[in-house]
Design a protein around this motif. Structure first.
Motif, short mmCIF file in Angstrom:
data_model
loop_
_atom_site.label_atom_id
_atom_site.label_comp_id
_atom_site.label_asym_id
_atom_site.label_seq_id
_atom_site.Cartn_x
_atom_site.Cartn_y
_atom_site.Cartn_z
N LEU A 1 38.78 40.58 41.55
CA LEU A 1 39.07 40.58 40.11
C LEU A 1 37.89 40.10 39.26
N SER A 2 36.72 39.93 39.88
CA SER A 2 35.49 39.52 39.20
C SER A 2 35.57 38.12 38.61
N VAL B 1 43.04 48.98 46.38
CA VAL B 1 43.43 48.93 47.79
C VAL B 1 43.03 47.58 48.41
N LEU B 2 41.82 47.14 48.09
CA LEU B 2 41.35 45.85 48.62
C LEU B 2 42.20 44.70 48.08
N LEU B 3 42.57 44.77 46.80
CA LEU B 3 43.41 43.74 46.20
C LEU B 3 44.78 43.69 46.89
N LEU B 4 45.37 44.86 47.14
CA LEU B 4 46.66 44.90 47.83
C LEU B 4 46.55 44.42 49.27
N ALA B 5 45.47 44.79 49.95
CA ALA B 5 45.29 44.35 51.34
C ALA B 5 45.13 42.83 51.42
N LEU B 6 44.32 42.27 50.55
CA LEU B 6 44.15 40.81 50.54
C LEU B 6 45.44 40.11 50.12
N LEU C 1 43.39 34.53 48.97
CA LEU C 1 43.48 34.39 47.51
C LEU C 1 42.09 34.32 46.88
N ALA C 2 41.17 33.64 47.53
CA ALA C 2 39.80 33.60 47.01
C ALA C 2 39.20 35.00 47.02
N GLY C 3 39.50 35.79 48.05
CA GLY C 3 39.05 37.18 48.09
C GLY C 3 39.64 37.99 46.95
N ASP C 4 40.92 37.74 46.62
CA ASP C 4 41.53 38.41 45.47
C ASP C 4 40.80 38.07 44.18
N MET D 1 44.38 55.51 42.52
CA MET D 1 44.20 54.16 43.03
C MET D 1 42.76 54.03 43.51
N THR D 2 42.10 53.03 43.01
CA THR D 2 40.69 52.84 43.35
C THR D 2 40.56 51.98 44.61
N GLY D 3 39.32 51.88 45.07
CA GLY D 3 39.06 51.04 46.24
C GLY D 3 39.33 49.57 45.96
N ALA D 4 39.08 49.12 44.73
CA ALA D 4 39.35 47.73 44.36
C ALA D 4 40.85 47.44 44.42
#
Length: 190
Positions: free
Chosen positions: A49-50, A6-11, A42-45, A1-4
């Motif tokens: 996701l680029s 983890v950040l996606l799941l947290a957001l 959601l905007a952070g997600d 699991m990458t940092g992206a």
């Protein structure tokens, strides 16, 4: 699991938690502010996701415009902001329906994909996204803008106390004429 990831799941967890608070709070203004948090997550997600363009459109249109319109309409109509005894109902039927719907959708999703990998298309550009939005999705955007305009006009109509009164009272400024004071005798007769 990458940092992206983890950040996606947290957001995503922040968005789900704020969404639950939107529908769970009894204060209308607080619900609008929790909606800001949910839409911001959601905007952070989208940023993770680029999809930068979609993220900034999310911030500008939903967080900036729709939530401000919602709060403006609440303040304009002078709606009760706090809890209201006559409008509060038990929440367990709605929670049961929501949980059943969520479980049904999760089962449907797992059954449809069977944990298989899906090949993603090439990354989109702003040009391709604009082409899709203004070619395929222009009608829903226009319908939404008319709906928001109707809501704003309705809020203005509800906030004006002079609309809907009879013409005679409105012309007179809704001031009733003073009644003459009649002195009563000792028997209480006028």
């Amino acid at each position: 699991m990458t940092g992206a990831d983890v950040l996606l799941l947290a957001l995503g967890a922040v968005a789900v938690g704020a969404g639950a608070l939107v529908v769970g709070t009894r204060h209308l203004v607080r619900a609008g502010l929790w909606l800001v948090v949910c839409l911001g997550a959601l905007a952070g997600d989208y940023l993770v996701l680029s999809a930068e363009l979609v993220a900034w459109v999310q911030v500008l249109i939903y967080v900036g415009a729709v939530v401000v319109l919602l709060l403006f309409a609440v303040m304009l109509t002078r709606a009760p902001i706090g809890p209201s005894d006559d409008l509060d109902r038990p929440g367990w039927p709605a929670a049961l329906i929501g949980a059943g719907s969520g479980l049904g959708l999760a089962v449907l999703l797992v059954d449809a994909f069977r944990w298989s990998r899906v090949e993603l298309p090439a990354a989109g550009t702003a040009e391709r996204l604009g082409e899709q939005v203004f070619r395929s999705w222009v009608l829903p955007f226009e319908v939404l803008s008319v709906l928001l305009l109707a809501a704003l006009v309705g809020a203005i109509v509800l906030s004006r106390p002079d609309i809907g009164r009879p013409a005679a009272k409105a012309a007179a400024g809704a001031v009733e004429p003073a009644r003459p004071v009649v002195a009563a005798d000792e028997g209480g007769r006028a």
